[in-house]
Design a protein around this motif. Structure first.
Motif, PDB file in Angstrom:
ATOM      1  N   PHE A 134      39.187  38.902  42.741  1.00 41.20           N
ATOM      2  CA  PHE A 134      39.024  40.212  42.114  1.00 41.20           C
ATOM      3  C   PHE A 134      38.368  41.129  43.135  1.00 41.20           C
ATOM      4  O   PHE A 134      37.457  40.720  43.863  1.00 41.20           O
ATOM      5  N   LEU A 135      38.826  42.374  43.180  1.00 45.06           N
ATOM      6  CA  LEU A 135      38.346  43.318  44.184  1.00 45.06           C
ATOM      7  C   LEU A 135      38.224  44.696  43.547  1.00 45.06           C
ATOM      8  O   LEU A 135      39.079  45.107  42.773  1.00 45.06           O
ATOM      9  N   ASP A 136      37.156  45.386  43.866  1.00 45.28           N
ATOM     10  CA  ASP A 136      37.003  46.757  43.372  1.00 45.28           C
ATOM     11  C   ASP A 136      36.040  47.498  44.293  1.00 45.28           C
ATOM     12  O   ASP A 136      35.377  46.890  45.152  1.00 45.28           O
ATOM     13  N   GLY A 137      35.966  48.806  44.119  1.00 47.32           N
ATOM     14  CA  GLY A 137      35.091  49.622  44.942  1.00 47.32           C
ATOM     15  C   GLY A 137      34.653  50.865  44.203  1.00 47.32           C
ATOM     16  O   GLY A 137      35.271  51.289  43.217  1.00 47.32           O
ATOM     17  N   THR A 138      33.565  51.469  44.672  1.00 44.98           N
ATOM     18  CA  THR A 138      33.048  52.683  44.055  1.00 44.98           C
ATOM     19  C   THR A 138      32.291  53.505  45.086  1.00 44.98           C
ATOM     20  O   THR A 138      31.729  52.963  46.046  1.00 44.98           O
ATOM     21  N   MET A 139      32.270  54.802  44.867  1.00 46.98           N
ATOM     22  CA  MET A 139      31.472  55.696  45.692  1.00 46.98           C
ATOM     23  C   MET A 139      30.064  55.856  45.129  1.00 46.98           C
ATOM     24  O   MET A 139      29.247  56.588  45.692  1.00 46.98           O
ATOM     25  N   GLY A 140      29.770  55.178  44.052  1.00 53.94           N
ATOM     26  CA  GLY A 140      28.445  55.265  43.451  1.00 53.94           C
ATOM     27  C   GLY A 140      27.366  54.644  44.321  1.00 53.94           C
ATOM     28  O   GLY A 140      27.646  53.951  45.298  1.00 53.94           O
ATOM     29  N   ASP A 141      26.112  54.888  43.946  1.00 52.48           N
ATOM     30  CA  ASP A 141      24.994  54.318  44.702  1.00 52.48           C
ATOM     31  C   ASP A 141      24.837  52.831  44.378  1.00 52.48           C
ATOM     32  O   ASP A 141      25.645  52.250  43.638  1.00 52.48           O
ATOM     33  N   ALA A 142      23.801  52.219  44.928  1.00 53.91           N
ATOM     34  CA  ALA A 142      23.615  50.778  44.767  1.00 53.91           C
ATOM     35  C   ALA A 142      23.445  50.387  43.303  1.00 53.91           C
ATOM     36  O   ALA A 142      23.993  49.369  42.860  1.00 53.91           O
ATOM     37  N   ASN A 143      22.696  51.169  42.537  1.00 54.60           N
ATOM     38  CA  ASN A 143      22.511  50.854  41.122  1.00 54.60           C
ATOM     39  C   ASN A 143      23.826  50.917  40.362  1.00 54.60           C
ATOM     40  O   ASN A 143      24.134  50.048  39.537  1.00 54.60           O
ATOM     41  N   GLU A 144      24.602  51.956  40.634  1.00 62.82           N
ATOM     42  CA  GLU A 144      25.898  52.095  39.965  1.00 62.82           C
ATOM     43  C   GLU A 144      26.844  50.975  40.365  1.00 62.82           C
ATOM     44  O   GLU A 144      27.618  50.457  39.538  1.00 62.82           O
ATOM     45  N   ALA A 145      26.795  50.585  41.640  1.00 65.96           N
ATOM     46  CA  ALA A 145      27.669  49.505  42.108  1.00 65.96           C
ATOM     47  C   ALA A 145      27.337  48.193  41.420  1.00 65.96           C
ATOM     48  O   ALA A 145      28.230  47.444  41.000  1.00 65.96           O
ATOM     49  N   PHE A 146      26.048  47.883  41.278  1.00 65.22           N
ATOM     50  CA  PHE A 146      25.663  46.634  40.632  1.00 65.22           C
ATOM     51  C   PHE A 146      25.941  46.668  39.135  1.00 65.22           C
ATOM     52  O   PHE A 146      26.294  45.645  38.546  1.00 65.22           O
ATOM     53  N   THR A 147      25.803  47.820  38.508  1.00 64.92           N
ATOM     54  CA  THR A 147      26.165  47.939  37.095  1.00 64.92           C
ATOM     55  C   THR A 147      27.648  47.660  36.905  1.00 64.92           C
ATOM     56  O   THR A 147      28.062  46.947  35.980  1.00 64.92           O
ATOM     57  N   LEU A 148      28.465  48.220  37.794  1.00 62.29           N
ATOM     58  CA  LEU A 148      29.905  47.974  37.744  1.00 62.29           C
ATOM     59  C   LEU A 148      30.205  46.506  37.994  1.00 62.29           C
ATOM     60  O   LEU A 148      31.047  45.905  37.302  1.00 62.29           O
ATOM     61  N   LEU A 149      29.516  45.902  38.951  1.00 61.17           N
ATOM     62  CA  LEU A 149      29.730  44.491  39.266  1.00 61.17           C
ATOM     63  C   LEU A 149      29.402  43.604  38.071  1.00 61.17           C
ATOM     64  O   LEU A 149      30.167  42.682  37.736  1.00 61.17           O
ATOM     65  N   VAL A 150      28.291  43.869  37.422  1.00 61.28           N
ATOM     66  CA  VAL A 150      27.912  43.082  36.245  1.00 61.28           C
ATOM     67  C   VAL A 150      28.959  43.233  35.152  1.00 61.28           C
ATOM     68  O   VAL A 150      29.355  42.254  34.507  1.00 61.28           O
ATOM     69  N   GLY A 151      29.438  44.453  34.950  1.00 61.23           N
ATOM     70  CA  GLY A 151      30.469  44.668  33.935  1.00 61.23           C
ATOM     71  C   GLY A 151      31.727  43.875  34.214  1.00 61.23           C
ATOM     72  O   GLY A 151      32.298  43.242  33.311  1.00 61.23           O
ATOM     73  N   HIS A 152      32.181  43.883  35.454  1.00 62.60           N
ATOM     74  CA  HIS A 152      33.365  43.105  35.822  1.00 62.60           C
ATOM     75  C   HIS A 152      33.128  41.608  35.608  1.00 62.60           C
ATOM     76  O   HIS A 152      34.002  40.893  35.101  1.00 62.60           O
ATOM     77  N   LEU A 153      31.960  41.139  36.013  1.00 64.52           N
ATOM     78  CA  LEU A 153      31.656  39.712  35.878  1.00 64.52           C
ATOM     79  C   LEU A 153      31.649  39.288  34.411  1.00 64.52           C
ATOM     80  O   LEU A 153      32.140  38.210  34.063  1.00 64.52           O
ATOM     81  N   ARG A 154      31.100  40.122  33.556  1.00 61.32           N
ATOM     82  CA  ARG A 154      31.077  39.794  32.130  1.00 61.32           C
ATOM     83  C   ARG A 154      32.485  39.814  31.549  1.00 61.32           C
ATOM     84  O   ARG A 154      32.834  38.961  30.723  1.00 61.32           O
ATOM     85  N   LEU A 155      33.292  40.772  31.974  1.00 57.78           N
ATOM     86  CA  LEU A 155      34.676  40.818  31.498  1.00 57.78           C
ATOM     87  C   LEU A 155      35.459  39.572  31.907  1.00 57.78           C
ATOM     88  O   LEU A 155      36.312  39.089  31.169  1.00 57.78           O
ATOM     89  N   LEU A 156      35.147  39.047  33.087  1.00 61.52           N
ATOM     90  CA  LEU A 156      35.865  37.886  33.612  1.00 61.52           C
ATOM     91  C   LEU A 156      35.288  36.557  33.134  1.00 61.52           C
ATOM     92  O   LEU A 156      35.820  35.498  33.454  1.00 61.52           O
ATOM     93  N   GLY A 157      34.194  36.617  32.385  1.00 55.92           N
ATOM     94  CA  GLY A 157      33.624  35.391  31.833  1.00 55.92           C
ATOM     95  C   GLY A 157      32.660  34.669  32.743  1.00 55.92           C
ATOM     96  O   GLY A 157      32.454  33.460  32.610  1.00 55.92           O
ATOM     97  N   ALA A 158      32.018  35.392  33.679  1.00 59.00           N
ATOM     98  CA  ALA A 158      31.084  34.748  34.611  1.00 59.00           C
ATOM     99  C   ALA A 158      29.842  34.214  33.905  1.00 59.00           C
ATOM    100  O   ALA A 158      29.132  33.366  34.459  1.00 59.00           O
ATOM    101  N   GLN A 159      29.580  34.678  32.662  1.00 61.81           N
ATOM    102  CA  GLN A 159      28.430  34.156  31.920  1.00 61.81           C
ATOM    103  C   GLN A 159      28.549  32.658  31.680  1.00 61.81           C
ATOM    104  O   GLN A 159      27.561  31.965  31.487  1.00 61.81           O
ATOM    105  N   LYS A 160      29.799  32.161  31.672  1.00 64.21           N
ATOM    106  CA  LYS A 160      30.025  30.739  31.430  1.00 64.21           C
ATOM    107  C   LYS A 160      30.460  30.005  32.696  1.00 64.21           C
ATOM    108  O   LYS A 160      31.008  28.915  32.628  1.00 64.21           O
ATOM    109  N   ALA A 161      30.218  30.599  33.847  1.00 70.22           N
ATOM    110  CA  ALA A 161      30.587  29.953  35.108  1.00 70.22           C
ATOM    111  C   ALA A 161      29.718  28.726  35.350  1.00 70.22           C
ATOM    112  O   ALA A 161      28.559  28.656  34.924  1.00 70.22           O
ATOM    113  N   ALA A 162      30.280  27.741  36.045  1.00 70.86           N
ATOM    114  CA  ALA A 162      29.522  26.535  36.380  1.00 70.86           C
ATOM    115  C   ALA A 162      28.408  26.859  37.362  1.00 70.86           C
ATOM    116  O   ALA A 162      27.329  26.269  37.314  1.00 70.86           O
ATOM    117  N   SER A 163      28.664  27.805  38.261  1.00 75.33           N
ATOM    118  CA  SER A 163      27.634  28.277  39.186  1.00 75.33           C
ATOM    119  C   SER A 163      28.076  29.628  39.723  1.00 75.33           C
ATOM    120  O   SER A 163      29.255  29.980  39.683  1.00 75.33           O
TER     121      SER A 163
END
Length: 346
Positions: A134-163
């Motif tokens: 999965f790949l994505d990008g943003t012109m937002g600052d570091a906080n916005e980038a990490f918020t976006l990253l967390v959102g993508h991870l939750r959508l992809l089910g990373a909460q249940k990842a083995a590690s």
């Protein structure tokens, strides 16, 4: 309406993939579509607006989920890497005469887009070839980038990842938010790993070795010093590496040496490379560096290439989905979305 949406998608794909608008238009013409320059850009940004609206809505909703929903990353060992690129953003024209070519003068300052990648790991700690990254990008600052990253991870089910392994260089904007990322995904500490890219660490060793102007009188040579330093680093033995580096902290260069050494002291726990490799944990962030190269450098960065910020955000997102092999997913999602309507400029 569906035909119009499909046309926007096709034009947007060519614009995001090609080196320039001219090349994209030539490709469209080969498929029987004669699209004027401004029309091609307008259709692309319309499609991108729709895609970005969907992204914002989906990632925002994912942050409110209480249950740990399944996704394609559930039960997998995954790696997450984030890094910054460089491109120039065009600002409002400044006062003054027009240039000889008739263009209005304007500022075009360098900005750092944030690129993120998420991928599944195989047993050898390398990217699993059967799973799409999965790949994505943003012109937002570091906080916005990490918020976006967390959102993508939750959508992809990373909460249940083995590690989950977070990779990056030594930038403080990354590691200052690592614990926040772990908590947002509720990943247990014993299944969350932070790893500084090994090759960036080697570059820091090179910086140390470049500090002495002369190696005479040190009892060793630059080559010998680097060889021993790299052996310590590869083994993840940061304490003896720091003792080895301290040998260079002599006289007026001591302050400069200690400044570079601070990089290793801060990231000591993220440099246990031998231990990581034995556990099947990756030690390199090459995947996201490749993403920066393919998404930013090959399309958005170059001589005399400037972007309005909203247009850069649009092409970053579209090109990232294309290079990750997820374009058809994006098109299906936008075609299911209600018809795009123009939005007033801020």
């Amino acid at each position: 309406q569906q035909r119009h949406a499909a046309l926007r998608a096709q034009v947007a794909r060519e614009i995001a993939d090609a080196d320039s608008v001219s090349v994209a238009r030539a490709s469209l013409q080969e498929h029987g579509l004669e699209v004027p320059h401004k029309t091609a850009l307008r259709l692309t940004y319309q499609f991108a607006d729709q895609a970005l609206e969907l992204r914002a809505k989906a990632t925002s909703e994912a942050m409110t989920w209480i249950d740990k929903r399944d996704g394609e990353l559930a039960g997998k060992h995954i790696a997450v890497a984030i890094d910054g690129g460089r491109l120039r953003i065009r600002e409002n024209p400044t006062a003054g005469r027009r240039r000889a070519n008739g263009h209005q003068r304007y500022d075009a300052k360098w900005r750092e887009p944030k690129i993120m990648t998420i991928y599944v790991l195989g047993e050898d700690g390398k990217k699993a070839p059967k799973h799409r990254a999965f790949l994505d990008g943003t012109m937002g600052d570091a906080n916005e980038a990490f918020t976006l990253l967390v959102g993508h991870l939750r959508l992809l089910g990373a909460q249940k990842a083995a590690s989950l392994t977070l990779l990056g260089d030594g930038a403080e904007w990354i590691w200052g938010r690592a614990e926040e990322l772990r908590q947002a995904l509720d990943v247990p500490r014993d299944r969350f790993y932070e790893v500084v890219d090994y090759y960036h660490a080697v570059e820091k060793l090179t910086e140390l070795a470049d500090i002495p102007k002369s190696w005479s009188g040190t009892g060793t040579t630059r080559t010998e010093w680097m060889s021993r330093a790299k052996s310590y680093l590869t083994a993840g033995r940061i304490e003896p590496l720091m003792a080895h580096a301290e040998e260079l902290a002599v006289g007026r260069r001591a302050g400069e040496v200690h400044k570079v050494m601070d990089y290793f002291v801060k990231n000591e726990a993220r440099m246990r490379y031998s231990r990581f490799k034995q556990a099947g944990i990756p030690i390199g962030s090459g995947a996201v560096e490749s993403g920066v190269r393919r998404v930013v450098n090959q399309r958005l960065k170059g001589n005399s290439i400037y972007w309005l910020e909203e247009h850069a955000e649009a092409v970053l997102h579209l090109r990232a989905q294309l290079k990750a092999g997820r374009w058809e997913d994006l098109v299906r999602a936008t075609l299911r979305h209600p018809a795009w309507t123009p939005r007033a400029k801020a």
